[in-house]
Design an enzyme around this catalytic site. Structure first.
Site, mmCIF file in Angstrom:
data_model
loop_
_atom_site.group_PDB
_atom_site.id
_atom_site.type_symbol
_atom_site.label_atom_id
_atom_site.label_comp_id
_atom_site.label_asym_id
_atom_site.label_seq_id
_atom_site.Cartn_x
_atom_site.Cartn_y
_atom_site.Cartn_z
ATOM 1 C CD GLU A 60 34.191 35.393 46.915
ATOM 2 O OE1 GLU A 60 34.835 36.168 46.184
ATOM 3 O OE2 GLU A 60 33.610 34.384 46.481
ATOM 4 C CE LYS A 84 35.644 36.552 42.024
ATOM 5 N NZ LYS A 84 35.117 36.089 43.320
ATOM 6 C CG ASP A 114 51.666 44.221 40.911
ATOM 7 O OD1 ASP A 114 50.420 44.214 40.886
ATOM 8 O OD2 ASP A 114 52.356 44.970 40.189
ATOM 9 C CG HIS A 136 28.909 31.394 48.718
ATOM 10 N ND1 HIS A 136 28.958 32.292 47.691
ATOM 11 C CD2 HIS A 136 30.112 30.795 48.728
ATOM 12 C CE1 HIS A 136 30.131 32.231 47.102
ATOM 13 N NE2 HIS A 136 30.848 31.329 47.719
HETATM 14 C C1 MEV Z 1 32.958 32.971 43.310
HETATM 15 O O1 MEV Z 1 33.838 33.860 43.949
HETATM 16 C C2 MEV Z 1 33.718 32.045 42.385
HETATM 17 C C3 MEV Z 1 32.856 31.110 41.539
HETATM 18 O O2 MEV Z 1 31.890 31.865 40.814
HETATM 19 C C4 MEV Z 1 33.788 30.380 40.619
HETATM 20 C C5 MEV Z 1 33.096 29.539 39.572
HETATM 21 O O3 MEV Z 1 31.957 29.863 39.196
HETATM 22 O O4 MEV Z 1 33.731 28.567 39.117
HETATM 23 C C6 MEV Z 1 32.074 30.161 42.407
#
Ligand code: MEV
Length: 431
Positions: free
Chosen positions: A84, A268, A284, A382
């Site tokens: 990513e 995430k 892992d 992004h």
């Molecule tokens: C994208 O890979 C991760 C985000 O969505 C994390 C977040 O929203 O805090 C930008």
């Protein structure tokens, strides 16, 4: 041996991959073979074929290096394997902000893993638990005899616990926990072998029947913690004062604290920093992911893994504690040449230090995401990287990639068709 070099490398992102690799080599004092292993393509079919079943090839991902990390006063370049865009840049950017206030402070607990043995058909759970407790030393000795190398390295079973479930969809069960100090190993194989070894003894001590014998990925006794404190001046940007950015970040954090849908995405973003280091070092990542999300739900409600607040001086303070069962010996860490090279770049003395780097990378990624989301939004950064990917997918090479990407951004049309048209224009002008 501590690295004397600084992980703040001005203009690192502007270098080409060969030049970057040379800087990493110099930073970490790598030999030629290790430097070459960073380039990838060295796993080879023969090794891959021994790692998993039905091998037909190997699969490549980009290996980047996050800069600027200072952890407990020591500089690190952090290898990250991930598909990513923005993750390596975001972690480096946040580490730079952290660095302005001295960097991250990190710590870890003893590397205790939990092995579980499920006992069913136990007639009297209370006396079974008493009997197991009375024979605690015998259980420990039997398990340790199974993994003498771990014991020789100072690890081994530290304790035995019992947990009784009076009811389940199948009836009552008694669960025995072996608490195993795994030292520098992740420990899955050793713990699983120990569980299988002691199961017959536990059957005779409990009068029950052993079913599952396996480690738990909720490694809530093997934790790592990162802390950071950021000055408002480090956070100000694009006409937004630092104190205002902090206020916005605290609202972003509060959202993740109360709302599980947001907490999942927030977490995430934390794993965006951790998983790439886990993969780069041959650990892992499924185990780490499973443990992280179970830990995030330990109160009975899924919530933010990280904790952010403002201190009396108006600084933004962040803390992240989570399970991090990583190893620096055994498994893919030993077999994969690039994982070995990544570990050499990190130059950690023990597995706990690797866990500390991972948790700091997680906190950094979390900060980078929250700062972007709470100010200009995530898409601007992004999109620049996305535009480069679209340009490359359209067939752009070398300098054309950046030229076409920038044109698409200016045109506000980051699309394959636009990239193809721009590439054709370049070819026409060049011919
Ligand atoms: C994208 O890979 C991760 C985000 O969505 C994390 C977040 O929203 O805090 C930008």
């Amino acid at each position: 041996m501590p690295h004397p070099a600084e992980s703040r490398i001005e203009g690192f992102y502007r270098l080409d991959p060969l030049e970057r690799r040379a800087r990493v080599r110099d930073f970490a004092h790598l030999d030629d073979a290790t430097t070459a292993a960073l380039a990838g393509g060295q796993l080879g079919l023969a090794k891959a074929d021994k790692m998993i079943e039905n091998v037909v090839g190997s699969y490549e991902l980009p290996l980047g290096v996050a800069t600027n990390f200072r952890i407990n006063g020591r500089d690190h370049l952090v290898p990250m394997v991930v598909e990513e865009p923005s993750i390596v840049a975001g972690a480096s950017y946040a580490a730079r902000m952290a660095r302005e206030s001295g960097g991250f402070v990190a710590s870890h607990t003893a590397p205790i893993m939990i092995g579980q043995i499920q006992l069913i058909a136990v007639a009297d759970a209370t006396s079974a638990m008493a009997n197991i407790h009375a024979h605690r030393m015998q259980i420990i000795e039997s398990a340790n005899a199974q993994s003498q190398s771990m014991v020789a390295r100072g690890g081994g079973v530290r304790d035995v616990e019992c947990h009784h479930y009076a009811d389940s969809p199948m009836g009552p069960m008694l669960i025995v926990h072996l608490l195993v100090d795994c030292r520098d190993a992740m420990g899955a194989n050793a713990v699983n072998s120990m569980c299988e070894t002691v199961a017959p003894l536990l059957e005779s001590l409990s009068g029950g029947q052993a079913m599952l014998r396996i480690l738990s990925n909720l490694t809530d006794q093997r934790l790592a913690t990162a802390k950071v404190r950021i000055a408002p001046t480090s956070l100000q940007r694009d006409g937004i004062a630092g104190a205002d950015v902090i206020e916005r970040i605290l609202w972003a954090h509060a959202f993740a604290v109360v709302d599980p849908h947001r907490a999942t995405t927030h977490n995430k973003g934390i794993m965006n920093g951790i998983d790439p280091v886990i993969v780069a070092t041959g650990n892992d990542w499924r185990a780490i992911e499973a443990g992280a999300h179970a830990w995030a739900a330990r109160s009975g409600r899924y919530t933010s893994l990280s904790h952010w607040y403002r201190d009396e001086q108006g600084f933004l303070c962040g803390e992240l504690t989570m399970p991090l069962a990583v190893g620096i010996v055994g498994g893919a860490t030993r077999v994969h040449p690039t994982a070995q090279a990544a570990l050499q770049v990190l130059n950690v003395a023990h597995a706990g230090e690797l866990a500390e780097i991972c948790v700091c990378a997680g906190l950094a990624s979390n900060l980078a995401a929250m700062r972007a989301l709470a100010t200009e939004g995530i898409q601007r950064g992004h999109m620049a990287l996305h535009a480069r990917q679209i340009a490359m997918a359209a067939g752009a090479l070398g300098d054309d990639v950046a030229v076409i990407a920038q044109k698409m951004i200016d045109m506000q049309s980051i699309k394959p068709a636009t990239a193809t048209a721009l590439l054709q224009q370049i070819h026409v002008l060049a011919s």
